[in-house]
Structures are given as structure tokens and as C-alpha cells.
Design a protein around this motif. Structure first.
Motif, mmCIF file in Angstrom:
data_model
loop_
_atom_site.group_PDB
_atom_site.id
_atom_site.type_symbol
_atom_site.label_atom_id
_atom_site.label_comp_id
_atom_site.label_asym_id
_atom_site.label_seq_id
_atom_site.Cartn_x
_atom_site.Cartn_y
_atom_site.Cartn_z
ATOM 1 N N THR A 160 0.850 -1.188 0.000
ATOM 2 C CA THR A 160 0.000 0.000 0.000
ATOM 3 C C THR A 160 0.886 1.238 0.000
ATOM 4 O OG1 THR A 160 -1.752 1.176 1.177
ATOM 5 C CG2 THR A 160 -0.140 0.057 2.527
ATOM 6 N N GLY A 161 0.407 2.312 -0.622
ATOM 7 C CA GLY A 161 1.164 3.547 -0.641
ATOM 8 C C GLY A 161 2.498 3.388 -1.335
ATOM 9 N N ARG A 162 3.580 3.610 -0.594
ATOM 10 C CA ARG A 162 4.925 3.550 -1.169
ATOM 11 C C ARG A 162 5.602 2.194 -0.967
ATOM 12 N NH1 ARG A 162 7.229 8.207 -2.960
ATOM 13 N NH2 ARG A 162 5.804 9.992 -2.890
ATOM 14 N N ILE A 163 4.847 1.234 -0.482
ATOM 15 C CA ILE A 163 5.352 -0.135 -0.361
ATOM 16 C C ILE A 163 4.778 -0.937 -1.528
ATOM 17 C CG2 ILE A 163 5.514 -2.188 1.079
ATOM 18 C CD1 ILE A 163 5.130 -0.431 3.524
ATOM 19 N N LEU A 164 5.635 -1.417 -2.395
ATOM 20 C CA LEU A 164 5.220 -1.983 -3.673
ATOM 21 C C LEU A 164 5.540 -3.461 -3.807
ATOM 22 C CD1 LEU A 164 6.902 0.773 -5.908
ATOM 23 C CD2 LEU A 164 4.653 0.915 -4.817
ATOM 24 N N SER A 165 4.720 -4.158 -4.572
ATOM 25 C CA SER A 165 5.084 -5.471 -5.082
ATOM 26 C C SER A 165 5.686 -5.236 -6.464
ATOM 27 C CB SER A 165 3.853 -6.378 -5.190
ATOM 28 O OG SER A 165 3.023 -5.969 -6.265
ATOM 29 N N SER A 166 6.139 -6.294 -7.115
ATOM 30 C CA SER A 166 6.715 -6.138 -8.452
ATOM 31 C C SER A 166 5.690 -5.565 -9.424
ATOM 32 C CB SER A 166 7.230 -7.484 -8.964
ATOM 33 O OG SER A 166 6.196 -8.455 -8.962
ATOM 34 N N THR A 167 4.418 -5.886 -9.226
ATOM 35 C CA THR A 167 3.359 -5.385 -10.114
ATOM 36 C C THR A 167 3.316 -3.864 -10.112
ATOM 37 O OG1 THR A 167 2.006 -7.363 -9.753
ATOM 38 C CG2 THR A 167 0.881 -5.395 -10.577
ATOM 39 N N GLU A 168 3.275 -3.242 -8.927
ATOM 40 C CA GLU A 168 3.225 -1.789 -8.844
ATOM 41 C C GLU A 168 4.537 -1.148 -9.300
ATOM 42 O OE1 GLU A 168 0.417 -3.774 -6.665
ATOM 43 O OE2 GLU A 168 2.382 -3.537 -5.703
ATOM 44 N N ALA A 169 5.663 -1.807 -9.013
ATOM 45 C CA ALA A 169 6.966 -1.258 -9.393
ATOM 46 C C ALA A 169 7.088 -1.126 -10.907
ATOM 47 C CB ALA A 169 8.085 -2.149 -8.856
ATOM 48 N N LEU A 170 6.510 -2.084 -11.635
ATOM 49 C CA LEU A 170 6.578 -2.053 -13.097
ATOM 50 C C LEU A 170 5.648 -1.008 -13.704
ATOM 51 C CD1 LEU A 170 6.723 -5.891 -13.804
ATOM 52 C CD2 LEU A 170 8.557 -4.236 -14.200
ATOM 53 N N GLN A 171 4.774 -0.428 -12.878
ATOM 54 C CA GLN A 171 3.803 0.541 -13.379
ATOM 55 C C GLN A 171 4.109 1.982 -12.961
ATOM 56 O OE1 GLN A 171 0.216 -1.146 -11.747
ATOM 57 N NE2 GLN A 171 -0.061 -2.583 -13.440
ATOM 58 N N LEU A 172 5.223 2.193 -12.271
ATOM 59 C CA LEU A 172 5.573 3.547 -11.849
ATOM 60 C C LEU A 172 5.718 4.461 -13.065
ATOM 61 C CD1 LEU A 172 8.273 2.862 -9.088
ATOM 62 C CD2 LEU A 172 5.943 3.707 -8.736
ATOM 63 N N ASP A 173 5.191 5.683 -12.965
ATOM 64 C CA ASP A 173 5.313 6.623 -14.081
ATOM 65 C C ASP A 173 6.465 7.604 -13.878
ATOM 66 O OD1 ASP A 173 4.332 8.214 -12.103
ATOM 67 O OD2 ASP A 173 2.468 8.766 -13.128
ATOM 68 N N GLU A 174 7.294 7.331 -12.872
ATOM 69 C CA GLU A 174 8.462 8.155 -12.611
ATOM 70 C C GLU A 174 9.627 7.259 -12.198
ATOM 71 O OE1 GLU A 174 7.767 10.651 -9.251
ATOM 72 O OE2 GLU A 174 7.418 8.985 -7.875
ATOM 73 N N ILE A 175 10.828 7.748 -12.426
ATOM 74 C CA ILE A 175 12.009 7.036 -11.962
ATOM 75 C C ILE A 175 12.265 7.465 -10.527
ATOM 76 C CG2 ILE A 175 14.490 6.688 -12.269
ATOM 77 C CD1 ILE A 175 14.079 7.374 -15.239
ATOM 78 N N PRO A 176 12.208 6.536 -9.576
ATOM 79 C CA PRO A 176 12.424 6.922 -8.170
ATOM 80 C C PRO A 176 13.835 7.471 -7.962
ATOM 81 C CG PRO A 176 11.522 4.692 -8.347
ATOM 82 C CD PRO A 176 11.956 5.092 -9.717
ATOM 83 N N GLY A 177 13.943 8.447 -7.080
ATOM 84 C CA GLY A 177 15.267 8.927 -6.726
ATOM 85 C C GLY A 177 16.018 7.884 -5.925
ATOM 86 N N SER A 178 15.256 7.105 -5.124
ATOM 87 C CA SER A 178 15.852 6.054 -4.310
ATOM 88 C C SER A 178 14.842 4.933 -4.112
ATOM 89 C CB SER A 178 16.324 6.609 -2.958
ATOM 90 O OG SER A 178 15.274 7.309 -2.317
ATOM 91 N N LEU A 179 15.354 3.731 -3.895
ATOM 92 C CA LEU A 179 14.500 2.553 -3.781
ATOM 93 C C LEU A 179 15.149 1.538 -2.850
ATOM 94 C CD1 LEU A 179 12.035 0.844 -4.949
ATOM 95 C CD2 LEU A 179 13.692 -0.047 -6.611
ATOM 96 N N ILE A 180 14.358 1.000 -1.930
ATOM 97 C CA ILE A 180 14.801 -0.111 -1.080
ATOM 98 C C ILE A 180 14.161 -1.373 -1.631
ATOM 99 C CG2 ILE A 180 14.867 -1.061 1.263
ATOM 100 C CD1 ILE A 180 14.143 1.855 2.208
ATOM 101 N N VAL A 181 14.931 -2.435 -1.730
ATOM 102 C CA VAL A 181 14.415 -3.722 -2.187
ATOM 103 C C VAL A 181 14.629 -4.745 -1.081
ATOM 104 C CG1 VAL A 181 14.533 -5.545 -3.924
ATOM 105 C CG2 VAL A 181 14.992 -3.168 -4.580
ATOM 106 N N ILE A 182 13.555 -5.330 -0.598
ATOM 107 C CA ILE A 182 13.673 -6.425 0.369
ATOM 108 C C ILE A 182 13.584 -7.727 -0.410
ATOM 109 C CG2 ILE A 182 12.631 -7.608 2.334
ATOM 110 C CD1 ILE A 182 11.649 -4.955 3.359
ATOM 111 N N GLY A 183 14.672 -8.471 -0.434
ATOM 112 C CA GLY A 183 14.735 -9.722 -1.179
ATOM 113 C C GLY A 183 15.647 -9.608 -2.375
ATOM 114 N N GLY A 184 16.745 -10.361 -2.357
ATOM 115 C CA GLY A 184 17.727 -10.306 -3.448
ATOM 116 C C GLY A 184 17.642 -11.490 -4.375
ATOM 117 N N GLY A 185 16.422 -12.035 -4.553
ATOM 118 C CA GLY A 185 16.240 -13.098 -5.528
ATOM 119 C C GLY A 185 16.236 -12.533 -6.931
ATOM 120 N N TYR A 186 15.771 -13.340 -7.904
ATOM 121 C CA TYR A 186 15.890 -12.889 -9.292
ATOM 122 C C TYR A 186 15.020 -11.665 -9.582
ATOM 123 C CZ TYR A 186 11.457 -15.172 -10.613
ATOM 124 O OH TYR A 186 10.140 -15.527 -10.717
#
Length: 468
Positions: A160-186
Motif C-alpha cells: 500500500t502507498g509507497r510499499i510496492l510489489s513487483s506489479t506496482e513497481a513495473l507501473q511507476l510513471d516516474e524514476i524513483p530517486g531512491s529505492l529499497i528492495v527487500i529480497g535479493g532473488g531474481y
């Protein structure tokens, strides 16, 4: 014609129209079965619409952007390279739309009835299909379950909000200035590196001691090194504990070896795995389909479930969650329904990650082969020894072959480097057909091509390398 609530008789009902389901439907139709395929979302499933294809479109755009910014090695000078991310998203959406239309065309060509809606099993041989407009009832001779999976949502990190799954991340209409990723899988590695190439400051928090844990560490080390070059911070052996978000950013608290830390970014992407879509109102209990305690469907070597009329494929059955695995299993299930002796055999099943450099693997790693008591011989040939790789300014990486030392039969291969996703196909074929090192080394590979590295590696393992 249907009278009242009478059931419509069909040969095969396919539940789910992803790369497993629609391929199974086509193969079943080719074998003479009357097929209905149902999905509550788009044809092509998650892979085509919200996963594999859109992510690769954005990854390709990120590669192009990075190459345009750094063409110095070729003697090219550029100024003012910019990215209009909204247009990049338009490109991605165009790719998805084209591919979805293609699947629709295949359904029409093979005379497969497509139902856009939910499915609920009534008993072991009947199911109700429903949406806002209709609710037909079908009696099937056989059914293929291909309901796929969805991102795992952790309680401390709700999507919700600024916490995203891969689905929402692929739909962003802007390039984030910064991003945290939890999980270093593929998924985390691919999307994290993609955004970093667009200029995002990326921090990956991984619980294991390295990213891409499913691959050999020998090849993932090079990927991690390359990611760090573009500014990606990789934190391993870390436990993400909580997140607090505002309308502008999100802060993640985590610990490493007992030490509490935190990091703040524009968005948080959570990629800790996927959950099989076998719950909800599907009614698999009414259909007599047995599940494991993790919600996976129990199947035999043809994909047949505890209900002999129903088969299951893809992310809802044990094994790697791979689109090509689902497609393969779908063909096997459709052929088994038709009475053919097809069975699943994962010996030549490749795994690929579209990082930079790409990595791929098929068959045994050297460690796995030794653990199984196989007498192993192996060797690796560097991309730096290949003229085509050097001329493309992509000389990092290597191909490693693993063979049975008793008979020289190739039993495994790992690749890290340019076009690893394509190069692995030849080695998958070699393993599938039981080829020897000599079979590969005596196959003439065109010059100058990346494919020559496969031949050179085989010669190396045989003990008579030419360019090493």
C-alpha cells in the motif's frame, strides 16, 4: 443449447491463461479436444502482463539508456542523454499489448472458447464460471489447473502507498530517486539493477549471505560486483523488521548481526517470493484435489492430481516457478489427457536471470554432481577470450561445463555474461540428448560469435583448448 442451469459438456477446461494455461489449451485443441479456457484477468497471465515481458522491456530500455550515456569505448561522444520515463512505459505497454493480442489470435485460430471470469468447482467433474454478466456451468472430462502465483505480502510490509510489489513497481510513471528492495532473488535483483541504471539509488536487503541464492555463487559474485559499480548497495545476512511511510518516503528498519539499522527511500519494493493461487473460492476441496501444507498441488509425473480428471501445472506444483516450466508441463498434461505417454523430465530445464551480466544454468552444478557421487570433470572459458564478446565491449563472464568424467557426457552448464539467456539453449539441448563434450567441440560454430565460447569450453574440459 443450454436449458436453465444445465451443464455444458466439454472435453477440457483450462483454469488460468498464463504461459502454462494458454499453451496447454492450444496443445489440447491441436489434439482434438473441445477446450474452454477461463481467467479473471488478461490472456497471457502475470508473465505477459505484469512480470516477465514488461520487466524485460524496461530492462532493455535501461540497457539502452546506460549504453547511450557511456559510449566512450567506441569513440562516440554524446551530450544531454535523457530518459522520458512516461514514454518508456508507453513502449513497455505497447509490447505487452502486442503480445496479448497475439495470444488472443492463437485462441481464435485454435477454436478455443475464452471466458473472462472466475472459476469455482462444484464437484469432481463440474465447475461454475462466472463474471458480472453470466455464470455458465461446465461438465468436463478433464481439467488443467494453471492458476499461477502472486507476490508474498509480509505483515510488516503491506502493499500500500509507497510499499510496492513487483506489479506496482513495473507501473511507476516516474524514476524513483531512491529505492529499497527487500529480497535479493531474481525479481529483486533484476528490478533493482534496472532502476539503478536509470539513476535510482538502490539498496537491496537480503537475508541470505549472497543475492540470487538459487544460482552458483561463482557466477552471482560477478553480478553483485557489477551491481555495486552502478551504485547498488547490497546488504546481506540482514533481517528487515518494519517500515514506516509518509506521503514522500518510506523508512525500513533492519538488523545485521544484531546491529539495528535503518534506511529511507522514495519507495520500498518487496520481493520475497510468490504464493500459489490455490486458495480463495476456487473450491479445490470440492474437486477432490489434494494440496500440501504450503498450498501446492500434489501431482504425478504427468501432472495428474489426486482427482484423475484434473491436472495441475506451473507455479502451483512443486519445483521452480518458471514460465517455460509451466508451458512445458502444460504440453505434457494436454498430451497425457489425449492418451500419449508424455511425462515431465526436468533434466534439461534452464533457469535464467536477466541481470547485467545475465546468468543462466541448466542441469547439475559441479557441487550438486559431486554430492550425488558422480565422477566429475569441469572447466570454464572466459568471454574475454572470445573475439565477438571483446568487439561488443562485453568481455566479462564465462561459460562453465560440467561433465561425467567416466563417459564425457555433459550433465550441467552455468553461464554468466552477455546473452547467457540465449546461449544456455544449446547446452540444454546437449543435456537433453545426452551429448558428450566431443559432440559439442566437433560441432562447427560460426566465427565470430558468442556461441564459439560453448565450443571452446568443451575443448577446454577435454584437455585441448585452442584459445586458452
Amino acid at each position: 443449447m443450454v436449458v436453465g442451469d444445465a451443464s455444458i459438456d466439454i472435453d477440457t477446461l483450462v483454469v488460468g491463461a498464463g504461459p502454462g494455461g494458454y499453451v496447454a489449451a492450444i496443445r489440447a485443441a491441436q489434439l482434438g479436444q473441445k477446450v474452454v479456457i477461463a481467467d479473471k484477468s488478461e490472456l497471457g497471465g502475470v508473465c505477459l502482463n505484469r512480470g516477465c515481458i514488461p520487466s524485460k522491456a524496461l530492462i532493455s530500455a535501461a540497457h539502452a539508456y546506460e549504453t547511450a550515456k557511456h559510449p566512450d569505448a567506441f569513440g562516440i561522444t554524446t551530450e544531454g542523454v535523457k530518459v522520458d520515463f512516461k514514454k518508456t512505459q508507453e513502449f513497455k505497454n505497447g509490447v505487452v499489448s502486442q503480445m496479448t493480442r497475439g495470444v488472443g489470435g492463437l485462441m481464435k485460430k485454435n477454436k478455443i472458447e475464452v471466458f473472462n471470469g472466475e472459476v469455482m468447482f462444484i464437484n469432481e467433474s463440474e465447475a461454475r464460471l462466472f463474471n458480472d454478466h453470466e455464470s455458465p456451468r461446465y461438465r468436463f472430462k478433464h481439467c488443467i489447473l494453471a492458476t499461477g502465483s502472486r507476490p508474498i505480502e509480509l505483515k510488516p510490509f503491506p502493499f500500500t502507498g509507497r510499499i510496492l510489489s513487483s506489479t506496482e513497481a513495473l507501473q511507476l510513471d516516474e524514476i524513483p530517486g531512491s529505492l529499497i528492495v527487500i529480497g535479493g532473488g531474481y525479481i529483486g535483483a533484476e528490478l533493482g539493477q534496472m532502476f539503478s541504471k536509470f539513476g535510482t539509488k538502490v539498496t537491496i536487503i537480503e537475508g541470505m549471505d549472497s543475492i540470487l541464492a538459487g544460482f552458483d555463487k561463482e557466477i552471482t559474485r560477478l553480478v553483485a560486483k557489477n551491481m555495486e559499480k552502478t551504485g547498488v548497495e547490497i546488504v546481506t545476512n540482514a533481517k528487515a523488521e518494519s517500515a514506516e511511510q509518509t506521503d514522500k518516503n518510506v523508512t525500513v528498519k533492519y538488523s545485521v548481526n544484531g546491529e539495528n539499522k535503518e534506511v529511507t527511500a522514495d519507495y520500498l519494493l518487496v520481493t520475497v517470493g510468490r504464493r500459489p493461487n490455490t486458495d480463495g473460492e476456487l473450491g479445490l476441496d470440492l474437486a477432490g484435489v489434494e494440496l500440501t501444507d504450503r498450498g501446492m498441488v500434489v501431482v504425478d509425473h504427468q501432472g495428474r492430481t489426486s482427482n484423475p480428471k484434473i491436472f495441475a501445472i506451473g507455479d502451483i506444483v512443486p519445483g521452480l516457478a518458471l514460465a517455460h516450466k509451466a508451458s512445458y508441463e502444460g504440453k505434457v498434461a494436454a498430451e497425457a489427457i489425449a492418451g500419449l505417454p508424455s511425462v515431465v523430465d526436468y533434466k534439461g530445464m534452464p533457469a535464467v536471470c536477466f541481470t547485467d551480466p545475465e546468468i543462466s544454468s541448466v542441469g547439475y552444478t559441479e557441487k550438486e554432481a559431486k554430492e550425488k557421487g558422480i565422477n566429475v570433470k569441469s572447466g570454464k572459458f572466459p568471454f574475454a577470450g572470445n573475439g565477438r564478446a571483446v568487439s561488443l565491449n562485453h568481455s566479462e563472464g564465462f561459460i562453465k561445463l560440467v561433465a561425467n568424467a567416466d563417459n564425457n557426457v555433459v550433465i550441467g552448464a552455468q553461464i554468466v555474461g552477455l546473452e547467457a539467456s540465449n546461449l544456455i539453449a544449446e547446452l540444454g539441448l546437449a543435456i537433453e540428448m545426452g551429448a558428450t563434450l566431443e559432440d559439442i567441440s566437433l560441432t562447427v560454430h560460426a566465427h565470430p560469435t558468442l556461441g564459439e565460447i560453448v565450443m571452446e569450453t568443451a575443448e577446454l574440459v577435454e584437455g585441448h583448448p585452442i584459445h586458452m
